[in-house]
Design an enzyme around this catalytic site. Structure first.
Site, mmCIF file in Angstrom:
data_model
loop_
_atom_site.group_PDB
_atom_site.id
_atom_site.type_symbol
_atom_site.label_atom_id
_atom_site.label_comp_id
_atom_site.label_asym_id
_atom_site.label_seq_id
_atom_site.Cartn_x
_atom_site.Cartn_y
_atom_site.Cartn_z
ATOM 1 N N HIS A 1 0.820 -1.230 0.000
ATOM 2 C CA HIS A 1 0.000 0.000 0.000
ATOM 3 C C HIS A 1 0.843 1.265 0.000
ATOM 4 C CE1 HIS A 1 -3.645 -2.263 0.404
ATOM 5 N NE2 HIS A 1 -3.262 -2.813 1.546
ATOM 6 N N HIS B 1 -5.966 -7.364 -0.607
ATOM 7 C CA HIS B 1 -6.196 -5.950 -0.942
ATOM 8 C C HIS B 1 -5.451 -5.550 -2.209
ATOM 9 C CE1 HIS B 1 -6.539 -6.210 3.550
ATOM 10 N NE2 HIS B 1 -7.628 -5.500 3.317
ATOM 11 N N ASP C 1 -2.226 -10.639 -2.421
ATOM 12 C CA ASP C 1 -2.833 -10.182 -1.160
ATOM 13 C C ASP C 1 -4.333 -9.920 -1.401
ATOM 14 O OD1 ASP C 1 -1.917 -8.771 1.657
ATOM 15 O OD2 ASP C 1 -3.595 -7.677 0.746
ATOM 16 N N ASP D 1 -4.619 -12.853 3.592
ATOM 17 C CA ASP D 1 -5.905 -12.296 4.021
ATOM 18 C C ASP D 1 -7.030 -12.700 3.067
ATOM 19 O OD1 ASP D 1 -4.392 -10.663 2.347
ATOM 20 O OD2 ASP D 1 -4.591 -8.863 3.603
HETATM 21 N N1 Q9C Z 1 -12.621 -1.978 7.460
HETATM 22 C C1 Q9C Z 1 -2.456 -5.232 4.212
HETATM 23 O O1 Q9C Z 1 -3.084 -6.284 4.168
HETATM 24 N N2 Q9C Z 1 -7.809 -1.446 7.457
HETATM 25 N N3 Q9C Z 1 -3.020 -4.068 4.571
HETATM 26 C C2 Q9C Z 1 -8.939 -1.715 6.647
HETATM 27 C C3 Q9C Z 1 -11.403 -1.950 6.614
HETATM 28 C C4 Q9C Z 1 -6.530 -1.415 6.775
HETATM 29 C C5 Q9C Z 1 -4.413 -3.987 4.920
HETATM 30 C C6 Q9C Z 1 -10.204 -1.603 7.459
HETATM 31 C C7 Q9C Z 1 -6.195 -2.675 6.033
HETATM 32 C C8 Q9C Z 1 -4.784 -2.665 5.496
HETATM 33 C C9 Q9C Z 1 -1.000 -5.223 3.882
HETATM 34 ZN ZN ZN Z 2 -3.970 -7.203 2.565
#
Ligand code: Q9C
Ligand code: ZN
Length: 356
Positions: A171, A210, A208, A298
């Site tokens: 990110h 995301h 991932d 995830d």
């Molecule tokens: N309700 C990685 O997996 N919070 N980052 C999201 C959504 C942040 C994920 C909350 C998620 C970041 C590397």
């Molecule tokens: Zn992620």
């Protein structure tokens, strides 16, 4: 096949701890915790197929090749400036209370920045999931060393190496931190392969849950780096503002970014269709460098912040499909928050990647 897979790891990440995040207005312990890496290491050790190694130090040059110096400077000094200003005392992480959005300035020219680099950080941060404690800077620097050392091992002849990066990276954009990420470990490795590894074409496969907004942005206009990402549809999932199928790169990079947004509860069948398309694109791009994988777990069916439905054995099949490319592979750890299953999921992916 009896060769042990090198796993690059360091204890430096343990100091990036005590983090909190806000969930629906409630302060909760941050999902991105040291226990994640501890669980993965324990499973790799029990499996016996892995050789643990400490990272080599690479200094700042590989980071400066990807990230803006101003962002790095604000991040490096944010904690100490916050402590000096009495805004942090070590009992809690620091998060800015203002974020500099494009809409702030409107027609006004860019202004000067506040003196405190903790306040400056609000110009380089896009969410509230990226807190800073005393050990964050050192952990982020070491995660880059972990990633680059994994790349060194593969360039040096290993078929597969696993960089246990924590904090994760995908990110983090050129001039922006976020999503538990500070430095973009995978992007730094891809750029390092270009500058130091003699490569002309590098492919990054991001699995991932995301969208890797940072990696996509860094290579958006680049004709030498292919960025492919399978992830939860940003219409419903973080980071919301990128990762749609219509995003495909521009300029020299036109057609060299590709996104596969996935529906909620997607399992291996849907996943494998998208992955097969991605693998065909990698073959067509014909990289002359190791494949870089941004590996998040995830996507797991019981992940506390995800809604896809991959099972532990599915990661082995995903690894096997990728191994079918017969490319040397640098696997870097990104997300994954179901701590009781993380180790088994990592072992499964790596076992498949070894072609077993
Ligand atoms: N309700 C990685 O997996 N919070 N980052 C999201 C959504 C942040 C994920 C909350 C998620 C970041 C590397
Ligand atoms: Zn992620």
């Amino acid at each position: 096949m009896s060769d042990l897979v090198p796993v690059i790891r360091s204890d430096a990440h343990l100091a990036h701890a005590g983090l909190i995040e806000l969930a629906s207005g409630v302060e909760i312990p941050c999902f991105e915790s040291p226990e994640r890496m501890i669980a993965i290491e324990a499973a790799l050790l029990a499996d016996g197929g892995f050789a643990f190694e400490e990272p080599n130090q690479h200094g700042r040059a590989p980071i400066l090749a990807v990230h803006d110096a101003e962002m790095i400077e604000a991040f490096e000094h944010a904690w100490t400036d916050a402590v000096a200003a009495g805004a942090a005392d070590g009992s809690r992480p620091w998060l800015p209370d203002t974020f500099l959005l494009a809409a702030y300035r409107g027609p006004m020219p860019a202004s000067e920045l506040p003196a405190g680099r903790h306040h400056q950080l609000g110009a380089y941060l896009f969410d509230t999931a990226t807190p800073i404690v005393a050990g964050t800077w050192g952990a982020a620097l070491t995660a880059v060393d972990v990633a680059v050392t994994a790349a060194e091992r593969v360039v040096g002849g290993a078929a597969l190496a696993y960089g246990l990066c924590r904090p994760p990276g995908h990110h983090a954009a050129r001039g922006m931190l976020g999503g538990y990420c500070y430095f973009n470990n995978a992007a730094i490795v891809a750029e390092w392969l270009r500058r130091e590894g003699g490569a002309r074409r590098v492919a990054i496969l991001d699995i991932d849950y995301h969208h890797g907004n940072g990696t996509q942005q860094i290579f958006w206009e680049r004709g030498d780096v292919l960025y492919l990402s399978l992830h939860a549809d940003p219409a419903r999932a973080y980071p919301y503002f990128s990762g749609y199928a219509s995003e495909g790169g521009a300029g020299d990079g036109a057609g060299l970014t590709r996104n596969w947004p996935l529906a909620a509860r997607a399992g291996l069948d849907d996943y494998a269709v998208a992955l097969a398309e991605a693998l065909r694109m990698i073959v067509a791009f014909a990289p002359d460098a190791p494949l870089v994988i941004s590996a998040g777990f995830d996507t797991f069916e019981r992940d506390p912040i995800g809604d896809l439905a991959l099972r532990t054995q599915d990661y082995r099949e995903i690894g096997r499909m990728i191994a079918g490319l017969r490319m040397p592979t640098i696997t870097l750890q990104e997300g994954g928050y179901a701590i009781d299953a993380l180790g088994a999921n990592a072992v499964a992916l790596l076992t498949g990647l070894r072609g077993a």
